[in-house]
Write a protein that holds these residues in place. Structure first.
Motif, PDB file in Angstrom:
ATOM      1  N   CYS A  16       0.830  -1.200   0.000  1.00  0.00           N
ATOM      2  CA  CYS A  16       0.000   0.000   0.000  1.00  0.00           C
ATOM      3  C   CYS A  16       0.870   1.259   0.000  1.00  0.00           C
ATOM      4  O   CYS A  16       0.613   2.192  -0.756  1.00  0.00           O
ATOM      5  CB  CYS A  16      -0.929  -0.017   1.205  1.00  0.00           C
ATOM      6  N   LEU A  27       2.411   1.713  -3.416  1.00  0.00           N
ATOM      7  CA  LEU A  27       1.438   2.195  -4.392  1.00  0.00           C
ATOM      8  C   LEU A  27       1.167   3.683  -4.207  1.00  0.00           C
ATOM      9  O   LEU A  27       1.109   4.439  -5.180  1.00  0.00           O
ATOM     10  CB  LEU A  27       0.133   1.405  -4.264  1.00  0.00           C
ATOM     11  N   VAL A  28       1.039   4.114  -2.962  1.00  0.00           N
ATOM     12  CA  VAL A  28       0.817   5.541  -2.677  1.00  0.00           C
ATOM     13  C   VAL A  28       2.011   6.370  -3.141  1.00  0.00           C
ATOM     14  O   VAL A  28       1.839   7.439  -3.740  1.00  0.00           O
ATOM     15  CB  VAL A  28       0.539   5.759  -1.174  1.00  0.00           C
ATOM     16  N   LEU A  71       4.156   5.618  -5.551  1.00  0.00           N
ATOM     17  CA  LEU A  71       4.171   5.617  -7.010  1.00  0.00           C
ATOM     18  C   LEU A  71       3.148   6.594  -7.568  1.00  0.00           C
ATOM     19  O   LEU A  71       3.447   7.377  -8.480  1.00  0.00           O
ATOM     20  CB  LEU A  71       3.907   4.208  -7.536  1.00  0.00           C
ATOM     21  N   LEU A  72       1.943   6.573  -7.028  1.00  0.00           N
ATOM     22  CA  LEU A  72       0.914   7.509  -7.489  1.00  0.00           C
ATOM     23  C   LEU A  72       1.308   8.953  -7.207  1.00  0.00           C
ATOM     24  O   LEU A  72       1.067   9.836  -8.033  1.00  0.00           O
ATOM     25  CB  LEU A  72      -0.425   7.176  -6.838  1.00  0.00           C
ATOM     26  N   SER A  73       1.930   9.193  -6.064  1.00  0.00           N
ATOM     27  CA  SER A  73       2.375  10.545  -5.731  1.00  0.00           C
ATOM     28  C   SER A  73       3.414  11.035  -6.727  1.00  0.00           C
ATOM     29  O   SER A  73       3.369  12.187  -7.165  1.00  0.00           O
ATOM     30  CB  SER A  73       2.967  10.585  -4.322  1.00  0.00           C
ATOM     31  N   LEU A  91       3.757  10.085  -9.832  1.00  0.00           N
ATOM     32  CA  LEU A  91       3.100  10.331 -11.111  1.00  0.00           C
ATOM     33  C   LEU A  91       2.328  11.646 -11.097  1.00  0.00           C
ATOM     34  O   LEU A  91       2.357  12.410 -12.070  1.00  0.00           O
ATOM     35  CB  LEU A  91       2.157   9.173 -11.453  1.00  0.00           C
ATOM     36  N   ILE A  92       1.647  11.921 -10.001  1.00  0.00           N
ATOM     37  CA  ILE A  92       0.876  13.159  -9.897  1.00  0.00           C
ATOM     38  C   ILE A  92       1.803  14.368  -9.850  1.00  0.00           C
ATOM     39  O   ILE A  92       1.598  15.363 -10.540  1.00  0.00           O
ATOM     40  CB  ILE A  92      -0.050  13.113  -8.664  1.00  0.00           C
TER      41      ILE A  92
END
Length: 53
Positions: free
Chosen positions: A18, A21-22, A24-26, A28-29
């Motif tokens: 988790c 994943l957080v 990685l998304l951060s 990308l954003i």
């Protein structure tokens, strides 16, 4: 093997996934920050002008 220890290891594994994943998304954003201007398709006139030069 103690069942409580097994559940603890599974929880740590899930928490690690988790967090990854957080992160990685951060990334990308935040990678989109600083990008300027609207997204658009160039007109046909712009294509003709660039070919004439």
């Amino acid at each position: 093997m103690d069942y409580a220890v097994y559940l603890g290891k599974a929880a740590v594994k899930a928490q690690t996934k988790c967090i990854g994943l957080v992160m990685l998304l951060s990334l990308l954003i935040l990678g989109g920050c600083g990008q300027k201007g609207p997204l658009y398709l160039p007109s046909e006139e712009a294509d003709k002008n660039s070919q004439q030069k």
